[in-house]
Scaffold this motif. Structure first.
Motif, PDB file in Angstrom:
ATOM      1  N   GLU A 176       0.797  -1.224   0.000  1.00 43.97           N
ATOM      2  CA  GLU A 176       0.000   0.000   0.000  1.00 43.97           C
ATOM      3  C   GLU A 176       0.831   1.276   0.000  1.00 43.97           C
ATOM      4  O   GLU A 176       0.298   2.374  -0.237  1.00 43.97           O
ATOM      5  N   SER A 177       2.121   1.179   0.259  1.00 43.64           N
ATOM      6  CA  SER A 177       2.947   2.376   0.424  1.00 43.64           C
ATOM      7  C   SER A 177       3.080   3.146  -0.893  1.00 43.64           C
ATOM      8  O   SER A 177       3.483   2.597  -1.909  1.00 43.64           O
ATOM      9  N   THR A 178       2.754   4.428  -0.844  1.00 45.30           N
ATOM     10  CA  THR A 178       2.875   5.295  -2.010  1.00 45.30           C
ATOM     11  C   THR A 178       4.235   5.992  -1.998  1.00 45.30           C
ATOM     12  O   THR A 178       4.885   6.093  -0.956  1.00 45.30           O
ATOM     13  N   PRO A 179       4.683   6.500  -3.149  1.00 51.74           N
ATOM     14  CA  PRO A 179       5.935   7.252  -3.158  1.00 51.74           C
ATOM     15  C   PRO A 179       5.935   8.414  -2.173  1.00 51.74           C
ATOM     16  O   PRO A 179       6.955   8.694  -1.530  1.00 51.74           O
ATOM     17  N   GLN A 180       4.791   9.093  -2.025  1.00 54.84           N
ATOM     18  CA  GLN A 180       4.717  10.227  -1.103  1.00 54.84           C
ATOM     19  C   GLN A 180       4.970   9.780   0.342  1.00 54.84           C
ATOM     20  O   GLN A 180       5.693  10.448   1.097  1.00 54.84           O
ATOM     21  N   CYS A 181       4.373   8.654   0.723  1.00 57.41           N
ATOM     22  CA  CYS A 181       4.571   8.144   2.072  1.00 57.41           C
ATOM     23  C   CYS A 181       6.016   7.685   2.282  1.00 57.41           C
ATOM     24  O   CYS A 181       6.625   7.975   3.316  1.00 57.41           O
ATOM     25  N   ILE A 182       6.561   6.979   1.309  1.00 62.87           N
ATOM     26  CA  ILE A 182       7.937   6.487   1.431  1.00 62.87           C
ATOM     27  C   ILE A 182       8.916   7.651   1.564  1.00 62.87           C
ATOM     28  O   ILE A 182       9.869   7.601   2.359  1.00 62.87           O
ATOM     29  N   GLN A 183       8.701   8.713   0.815  1.00 61.34           N
ATOM     30  CA  GLN A 183       9.572   9.884   0.913  1.00 61.34           C
ATOM     31  C   GLN A 183       9.530  10.490   2.313  1.00 61.34           C
ATOM     32  O   GLN A 183      10.567  10.910   2.853  1.00 61.34           O
ATOM     33  N   GLN A 184       8.347  10.522   2.916  1.00 60.97           N
ATOM     34  CA  GLN A 184       8.219  11.020   4.282  1.00 60.97           C
ATOM     35  C   GLN A 184       8.950  10.103   5.261  1.00 60.97           C
ATOM     36  O   GLN A 184       9.619  10.582   6.192  1.00 60.97           O
ATOM     37  N   MET A 185       8.837   8.804   5.068  1.00 57.16           N
ATOM     38  CA  MET A 185       9.527   7.853   5.939  1.00 57.16           C
ATOM     39  C   MET A 185      11.036   8.046   5.857  1.00 57.16           C
ATOM     40  O   MET A 185      11.739   8.038   6.876  1.00 57.16           O
ATOM     41  N   LEU A 186      11.533   8.214   4.634  1.00 52.69           N
ATOM     42  CA  LEU A 186      12.970   8.408   4.448  1.00 52.69           C
ATOM     43  C   LEU A 186      13.445   9.691   5.111  1.00 52.69           C
ATOM     44  O   LEU A 186      14.563   9.759   5.636  1.00 52.69           O
ATOM     45  N   SER A 187      12.611  10.712   5.081  1.00 49.98           N
ATOM     46  CA  SER A 187      12.974  11.988   5.688  1.00 49.98           C
ATOM     47  C   SER A 187      12.949  11.924   7.213  1.00 49.98           C
ATOM     48  O   SER A 187      13.885  12.378   7.878  1.00 49.98           O
ATOM     49  N   ARG A 188      11.895  11.340   7.765  1.00 50.03           N
ATOM     50  CA  ARG A 188      11.691  11.364   9.212  1.00 50.03           C
ATOM     51  C   ARG A 188      12.443  10.256   9.944  1.00 50.03           C
ATOM     52  O   ARG A 188      12.788  10.417  11.110  1.00 50.03           O
ATOM     53  N   TRP A 189      12.667   9.138   9.276  1.00 48.24           N
ATOM     54  CA  TRP A 189      13.278   7.983   9.943  1.00 48.24           C
ATOM     55  C   TRP A 189      14.611   7.592   9.300  1.00 48.24           C
ATOM     56  O   TRP A 189      14.995   6.424   9.289  1.00 48.24           O
ATOM     57  N   SER A 190      15.327   8.589   8.791  1.00 49.36           N
ATOM     58  CA  SER A 190      16.592   8.318   8.097  1.00 49.36           C
ATOM     59  C   SER A 190      17.621   7.664   9.015  1.00 49.36           C
ATOM     60  O   SER A 190      18.533   6.966   8.543  1.00 49.36           O
ATOM     61  N   HIS A 191      17.492   7.873  10.340  1.00 54.53           N
ATOM     62  CA  HIS A 191      18.443   7.283  11.282  1.00 54.53           C
ATOM     63  C   HIS A 191      18.381   5.757  11.288  1.00 54.53           C
ATOM     64  O   HIS A 191      19.306   5.097  11.787  1.00 54.53           O
ATOM     65  N   GLU A 192      17.325   5.178  10.726  1.00 57.23           N
ATOM     66  CA  GLU A 192      17.199   3.724  10.703  1.00 57.23           C
ATOM     67  C   GLU A 192      17.920   3.091   9.510  1.00 57.23           C
ATOM     68  O   GLU A 192      18.034   1.869   9.433  1.00 57.23           O
ATOM     69  N   LEU A 193      18.408   3.912   8.596  1.00 57.01           N
ATOM     70  CA  LEU A 193      19.079   3.396   7.402  1.00 57.01           C
ATOM     71  C   LEU A 193      20.539   3.081   7.713  1.00 57.01           C
ATOM     72  O   LEU A 193      21.470   3.744   7.255  1.00 57.01           O
ATOM     73  N   ARG A 194      20.720   2.036   8.495  1.00 56.35           N
ATOM     74  CA  ARG A 194      22.057   1.614   8.912  1.00 56.35           C
ATOM     75  C   ARG A 194      22.646   0.627   7.918  1.00 56.35           C
ATOM     76  O   ARG A 194      21.954   0.085   7.053  1.00 56.35           O
ATOM     77  N   ASP A 195      23.935   0.378   8.041  1.00 58.63           N
ATOM     78  CA  ASP A 195      24.645  -0.520   7.135  1.00 58.63           C
ATOM     79  C   ASP A 195      24.454  -1.969   7.603  1.00 58.63           C
ATOM     80  O   ASP A 195      25.303  -2.526   8.295  1.00 58.63           O
TER      81      ASP A 195
END
Length: 230
Positions: A176-195
């Protein structure tokens, strides 16, 4: 049909489900469980959709409204309502049915990952291919409740979809995730993008939106069509 969608954060975007319902002539309302749930909704309810969220189902102290929401979802299942749980929603269904929800260690999945079906059949998945790519953003996983059937898996997560009878389906991934929602997730929860092995970086996720979002929308509409038919 009367459809209720439970949404757990403000920028979650159920527009794919809303547009499908409008096109098919169904009535749909979206509620935030933190604002309260009325058990009387169950009398007219045909389909309940429980979306994802940044919280965990076991965080009842931090999010006390989870207690009321779980009771509502449990009663809907007992009454034979059609219930679709996505990510947090799937984990909630597992716990309600006697399963356990827990962190998946270093196997956190964020990004576009392949999901594989097994030999188990469920009518709501009648038109879903054996293998497809979907968006994921989760650190928790769950055990399979007694009486449930595991339907899908990925490299990082053994339980990507399960069914309980013919009227309850849990999906760990986010069609169900739309590009608009995913972009918000990437912006707000960027700290979770670990290696870590199953976490993609920002650029890979954004590139995948162009390739996979439209296909994901069509797969979800196919599931919703089957829910309406059965």
């Amino acid at each position: 049909m009367q459809i209720i969608v439970l949404r757990h954060f403000s920028f979650d975007d159920p527009s794919v489900i809303i547009s499908w319902a409008e096109h098919a002539g169904h009535e749909l309302v979206v509620h935030d469980p933190a604002d309260g749930i009325t058990r009387e909704w169950l009398h007219s309810l045909d389909v309940l959709v429980v979306l994802g969220g940044p919280m965990s189902v076991y965080q009842e102290i931090e999010y006390p409204w989870l207690i009321q929401e779980k009771a509502f979802v449990k009663r809907a299942i007992e009454m034979g309502k059609k219930v679709l749980g996505i990510c947090l929603g799937a984990q909630m269904i597992s716990e309600i049915l006697g399963g356990t929800v827990f962190t998946n260690g270093d196997q956190k999945e964020i990004g576009w990952h392949q999901v594989q079906r097994n030999v188990e059949y469920h009518p709501w998945l009648a038109h879903i291919p054996d293998q497809f790519t979907s968006f994921s953003w989760h650190g928790d996983t769950f055990s399979l409740p007694e009486g449930a059937r595991n339907l899908m898996y990925s490299e990082a997560c053994n339980h990507q979809a399960f069914a309980y009878g013919e009227h309850v389906l849990g999906l760990q991934f986010h069609l169900e995730s739309t590009p608009q929602c995913i972009q918000q997730m990437l912006s707000r929860w960027s700290h979770e993008l670990r290696d870590l092995p199953f976490i993609q970086n920002d650029s890979v996720i954004r590139e995948g939106m162009l390739v996979h979002s439209e296909n994901s929308k069509m797969l979800l509409r196919g599931i919703l069509d089957q829910i309406a038919l059965t």
